[in-house]
Design an enzyme around this catalytic site. Structure first.
Site, short mmCIF file in Angstrom:
data_model
loop_
_atom_site.label_atom_id
_atom_site.label_comp_id
_atom_site.label_asym_id
_atom_site.label_seq_id
_atom_site.Cartn_x
_atom_site.Cartn_y
_atom_site.Cartn_z
N ASP A 210 -4.74 -26.95 -25.09
CA ASP A 210 -3.52 -27.76 -25.11
C ASP A 210 -2.45 -27.17 -26.02
OD1 ASP A 210 -4.39 -29.75 -23.46
OD2 ASP A 210 -4.92 -31.15 -25.06
N GLU B 137 16.52 -56.35 -29.15
CA GLU B 137 17.00 -55.74 -30.40
C GLU B 137 15.86 -55.32 -31.34
OE1 GLU B 137 19.75 -54.01 -32.47
OE2 GLU B 137 20.08 -54.94 -30.52
N PRO C 34 11.37 -47.54 -32.30
CA PRO C 34 12.01 -46.25 -32.61
C PRO C 34 12.06 -45.98 -34.11
CG PRO C 34 13.59 -47.84 -31.75
CD PRO C 34 12.25 -48.46 -31.59
N ARG D 131 -6.94 -38.96 -22.05
CA ARG D 131 -7.40 -37.63 -21.64
C ARG D 131 -8.26 -36.95 -22.71
NH1 ARG D 131 -4.40 -33.55 -23.56
NH2 ARG D 131 -4.65 -32.12 -21.81
N1 ADE Z 1 11.03 -48.71 -28.37
C1 ADE Z 1 12.28 -48.27 -28.09
N2 ADE Z 1 12.41 -46.96 -28.30
C2 ADE Z 1 11.18 -46.52 -28.72
C3 ADE Z 1 10.67 -45.25 -29.11
N3 ADE Z 1 11.43 -44.16 -29.13
N4 ADE Z 1 9.37 -45.19 -29.48
C4 ADE Z 1 8.60 -46.31 -29.49
N5 ADE Z 1 9.04 -47.52 -29.15
C5 ADE Z 1 10.32 -47.64 -28.77
#
Ligand code: ADE
Length: 221
Positions: free
Chosen positions: A164, A113, A86, A150
Site C-alpha cells: 500500500d 453547522e 473537519p 480492507r
Molecule cells: N464533516 C464535514 N467535513 C468533514 C471532514 N473533512 N472530515 C470529517 N467530517 C467532516
C-alpha cells in the site's frame, strides 16, 4: 469488528456497503455494520435534533440529548467513539491500522453547522478526513469504514497491505497490465525481464521518485 454509524441520513450507506470488498467482508462475518438513525433518539415532540446557535451565527447545531442517549444506548467498555468533524485530527493510514485492531467503533456523523461542543465529552476522538468541509460526516464515515475493513485479517491478502501507499511513508510503485504496448506507451523493460532483484530495485526507486514528485512532505517525516 462491529461498527455503528450514527447518522441523520441512514439511506446514504446502503449502496456503498453492498458492493465489492466491503460487501464480501460483511458476508464473511469480518465486519458487522449497523446504521443508527440519531432522530430515533430525540425526545422532542417535533422530532427535532438540532437548534440555533447560542451567541448568534448561521446554521443549526446538533443537540446533546439525542446524541448522548444514542451513544449511551450503544456503547460498551470495548467501544471507541469517533466524532467526524473537519476540526478533528487528520485521518492517516497509521490510524486505519490502529483502529482496525479495535473491537467496536462508533462513528458519529455531524451535519449542518456542527455539534454542540459538549458532545465531545462523550467521544474518544475527533477525526477529519482532510482539509476541506463536506456537508456532513457520512462520506467521511464511509471512507473510514472502507480503509479499516480492507485491513481486517482475511479480507484481502496481506501482501496487498505491504504494498500500500503510505505503508512505509512512501507512495506505492506504478503497476502495469496487458498489453505490453498501448498507443505507443510501453511497459518498462525491467518488468518483463523476470529478474526479481532488478524488479524490486526498480520499484523501490520508483516509490522514492513518485513520493518526491507528489508528496515530498512524506520524505521529511
Ligand atoms: N464533516 C464535514 N467535513 C468533514 C471532514 N473533512 N472530515 C470529517 N467530517 C467532516
Amino acid at each position: 469488528m462491529r461498527i455503528d454509524i450514527l447518522t441523520l441520513f441512514p439511506e446514504m450507506f446502503q449502496k456503498v456497503f453492498d458492493e465489492s470488498i466491503i460487501k464480501r467482508a460483511i458476508q464473511l462475518g469480518k465486519v458487522d455494520i449497523h446504521i443508527v438513525n440519531i432522530r430515533d433518539y430525540t425526545k422532542d415532540v417535533h422530532n427535532k435534533v438540532d437548534d440555533t446557535v447560542y451567541g448568534g451565527g448561521a446554521g443549526m447545531v446538533l443537540m446533546c440529548q439525542p446524541i448522548f442517549d444514542c451513544i449511551r444506548d450503544i456503547k460498551t467498555e470495548n467501544s471507541k467513539v469517533i466524532m467526524l468533524t473537519p476540526s478533528g485530527k487528520v485521518y492517516q493510514q497509521k490510524m486505519a491500522y490502529d483502529l482496525s485492531l479495535e473491537k467496536h467503533l462508533i462513528l458519529l456523523c455531524g451535519h449542518y453547522e456542527g455539534f454542540d461542543e459538549r458532545i465531545k465529552s462523550i467521544c474518544d476522538m475527533e477525526l477529519s478526513i482532510g482539509d476541506y468541509v463536506l456537508t456532513g460526516g457520512e462520506i467521511p464515515a464511509m471512507v473510514i469504514v472502507d480503509s479499516i475493513t480492507r485491513l481486517l485479517p482475511g479480507v484481502i491478502t496481506d501482501e496487498s497491505h505491504i504494498n500500500d501507499s503510505f505503508h512505509n511513508q512512501l507512495l506505492d510503485y506504478p503497476v502495469y497490465t496487458k498489453p505490453r504496448v498501448f498507443e505507443g506507451m510501453e511497459v518498462p523493460e525491467v518488468l518483463l525481464s523476470g529478474d526479481h532483484k532488478k524488479i524490486e530495485e526498480y520499484r523501490e526507486k520508483e516509490m522514492h521518485r513518485l513520493t518526491q514528485e507528489n508528496r515530498p512532505d512524506l520524505l521529511d517525516k
